[in-house]
Write an enzyme that holds these catalytic residues in place. Structure first.
Site, mmCIF file in Angstrom:
data_model
loop_
_atom_site.group_PDB
_atom_site.id
_atom_site.type_symbol
_atom_site.label_atom_id
_atom_site.label_comp_id
_atom_site.label_asym_id
_atom_site.label_seq_id
_atom_site.Cartn_x
_atom_site.Cartn_y
_atom_site.Cartn_z
ATOM 1 N N ASN A 142 0.849 -1.195 0.000
ATOM 2 C CA ASN A 142 0.000 0.000 0.000
ATOM 3 C C ASN A 142 0.883 1.243 0.000
ATOM 4 O O ASN A 142 1.869 1.310 0.703
ATOM 5 C CB ASN A 142 -0.972 -0.010 1.183
ATOM 6 C CG ASN A 142 -0.282 0.059 2.521
ATOM 7 O OD1 ASN A 142 0.741 -0.576 2.722
ATOM 8 N ND2 ASN A 142 -0.792 0.832 3.436
ATOM 9 N N GLU A 238 6.888 -1.227 11.826
ATOM 10 C CA GLU A 238 5.615 -0.503 11.672
ATOM 11 C C GLU A 238 4.609 -1.528 11.164
ATOM 12 O O GLU A 238 4.636 -1.898 9.991
ATOM 13 C CB GLU A 238 5.766 0.649 10.661
ATOM 14 C CG GLU A 238 6.748 1.712 11.074
ATOM 15 C CD GLU A 238 6.305 2.516 12.288
ATOM 16 O OE1 GLU A 238 5.130 2.438 12.677
ATOM 17 O OE2 GLU A 238 7.166 3.212 12.855
ATOM 18 N N CYS A 272 -2.641 1.467 7.065
ATOM 19 C CA CYS A 272 -2.427 0.954 8.423
ATOM 20 C C CYS A 272 -3.113 1.841 9.446
ATOM 21 O O CYS A 272 -3.616 1.377 10.440
ATOM 22 C CB CYS A 272 -0.941 0.874 8.705
ATOM 23 S SG CYS A 272 -0.131 2.429 8.392
#
Ligand code: NAD
Length: 463
Positions: A142, A238, A272
């Protein structure tokens, strides 16, 4: 792979198809472990002699050049990720903003001077930030440009060599960006891009003794796998999120609905820090759901290359089917599908689900799709309890006019950031970004990533 400033071809290829049209848009080398070793050796030969001023100028020219080539990069992102060109253009803008701040941060990597007395003598201890060495940056599908920029920008600012491994689903933008950096003056051996099957090249990359730090963005499952392999290295992780937007009874509901729609549907919900759960005070939930449905209805689906289209596809059909299955399971658990949710190939209409149970898979796990699940909550305490009830802890947004309630929530949530009158999606290059619990370790945000990608050397001198 892209190494020493050139693309090296290979017989084995990753074929990249556009998720909207299904047509082939390009291919990249499927590298071998030997190719990975070559790339690491090239980047290890960077001697860290570029001055801060030079690094700053390269990053600034890269920002300017990227802005000049905005439409070209937006189209490339749309081609390989299925993002609509409208949103892909915004991704290029964000990447430019991150590069500008990285260029500025390269000029202000300051330590401190500590006055001390030791053995009866006055001394000064200086802390000096030095590059960690060679950074391995692993990025998800993404936002295939910006995810690379938020790692490569600070890695260069901090004077590191960097080996990037983009997602095997979106390698083309990363290679184009590496070419752009070298054209802007980046030394050819300061950056390499390896592409290929992560099952083949993942372990050789992260376990290489020549890699000093691994900075990873992706799913919890992959993050845990890498952590188990990586050994004694600096790491930032992350990982996924399950971010709540909390809407209290006194909120401006139109504002809350606009924030919820923007956070749940942007990048077709593949973010996210997107809105993954909407916790709404039960007494205003009917009105909120109506307003949210209006917002969802406004969004235009269709040709991702049409600048008027608001929502692109998911990364592939399998991903869209997974989201569709989770919506159906939520309805079996008692939720009501108020709007949308129809799937065609990899595309999915934005869905509004009401009365979602906090135990439904769609909110217990991270759901990467254009879904806005509304959970009705009684009061501030239950909003906090439901928010904290998942394994994740990335960001949260709160809409209320009551500052005392906001402070209770900000204190009570186990997350990396809490935003008042903003969704969890709020983002700026200047502020720290990262999670707690399974959402990750360490912080990005350019300034904070520069620190993570540096090591402190202490120098003591008589004073
Ligand atoms: P993923 O975990 O499947 O893949 C991420 C990257 O890891 C890819 O480059 C992949 O090739 C690589 N990889 C896979 N197996 C590996 C291995 N064994 N060794 C080394 N590398 C390996 O994630 P994805 O599906 O590409 O991205 C979606 C996920 O990313 C979501 O969970 C999302 O929340 C997360 N994400 C997090 C953030 C954040 O900043 N917190 C930002 C964006 C996306």
């Amino acid at each position: 792979m892209y190494v020493d400033g050139t693309v090296r071809e290979s017989q084995r290829r990753l074929t990249i198809r556009n998720p909207y049209t299904g047509s082939v848009v390009g291919s990249a080398a499927s590298d071998s472990p030997e190719d990975v070793a070559t790339a690491i050796a090239s980047v290890s030969s960077y001697d860290h002699t570029l001055t801060a001023e030079r690094r700053s100028r390269i990053l600034r020219s890269a920002a300017d050049e990227l802005a000049r080539r905005r439409e070209e990069f937006a189209r490339r992102i749309a081609e390989e990720a299925g993002t609509c060109v409208k949103e892909a253009g915004l991704e290029v803008d964000r990447a430019c903003g991150n590069l500008v701040v990285a260029s500025e941060e390269a000029m202000r990597i300051h330590g401190e001077a500590l006055r001390i007395t030791a053995r009866g003598k006055d001394k000064v201890a200086m802390t000096i930030y030095e590059p960690v060495g060679v950074v391995c940056a692993i990025t998800p599908f993404n936002r295939p440009l910006n995810q690379v920029v938020v790692k490569v920008g600070p890695a260069i600012a901090a004077n590191n060599g960097v080996v990037v491994k983009p997602s095997e689903k979106t390698p083309l933008t990363a290679i184009a960006f590496a070419e752009l950096l070298v054209a802007c003056g980046l030394p050819r051996n300061m950056m390499a891009v390896v592409t290929g099957d992560p099952r083949e090249i993942g372990d050789p990359l992260v376990t290489s003794p020549a890699i000093d730090m691994v900075t990873f963005t992706g799913s919890v499952e992959t993050g845990e796998r890498i952590m188990a392999k990586v050994g004694l290295k600096k790491v930032t992780m992350e990982l996924g999120g399950n971010d709540p937007l909390i809407v209290l009874a006194d909120a401006n509901l139109a504002q809350a609905a606009a924030l919820a729609a923007a956070g749940a549907f942007a990048t077709a919900g593949q973010s996210c820090r997107g809105v993954k759960r909407i916790l709404v005070a039960a007494e205003v939930a009917d009105r909120f759901v109506a307003l949210l449905t209006d917002e969802a209805q406004k969004l235009k689906l269709g040709d991702i290359f049409d600048p008027a289209t608001d929502i692109g596809t998911l990364i592939d059909e399998e991903a869209a089917r997974r989201v569709e299955r989770r919506c159906a399971a939520a309805v079996r658990d008692g939720a009501i599908l108020v709007f949308g949710g129809q799937r065609a190939g990899a595309a999915m209409a934005p869905a509004v689900l009401d009365h979602v149970s906090p135990e439904s898979e769609i909110v217990v796990r991270e759901t990467f799709g254009p879904v806005a699940p509304v959970l009705r909550v009684r009061d501030v305490e239950s909003a906090i309890a439901v928010s904290n009830s998942t394994a994740y802890g990335l960001q949260a947004g709160v809409v209320t006019r009551n500052f005392e309630d906001f402070v209770r929530i900000a204190k009570g949530l186990r997350v990396g950031a809490v935003n008042l009158m903003e969704g969890p999606q709020f983002d700026s290059p200047h502020i720290p970004f990262g999670g707690v619990k399974k959402s990750g370790i360490g912080r990005e945000g350019i300034r904070y990533a520069v620190r993570e990608m540096s090591v402190v050397k202490t120098v003591v001198v008589p004073w």
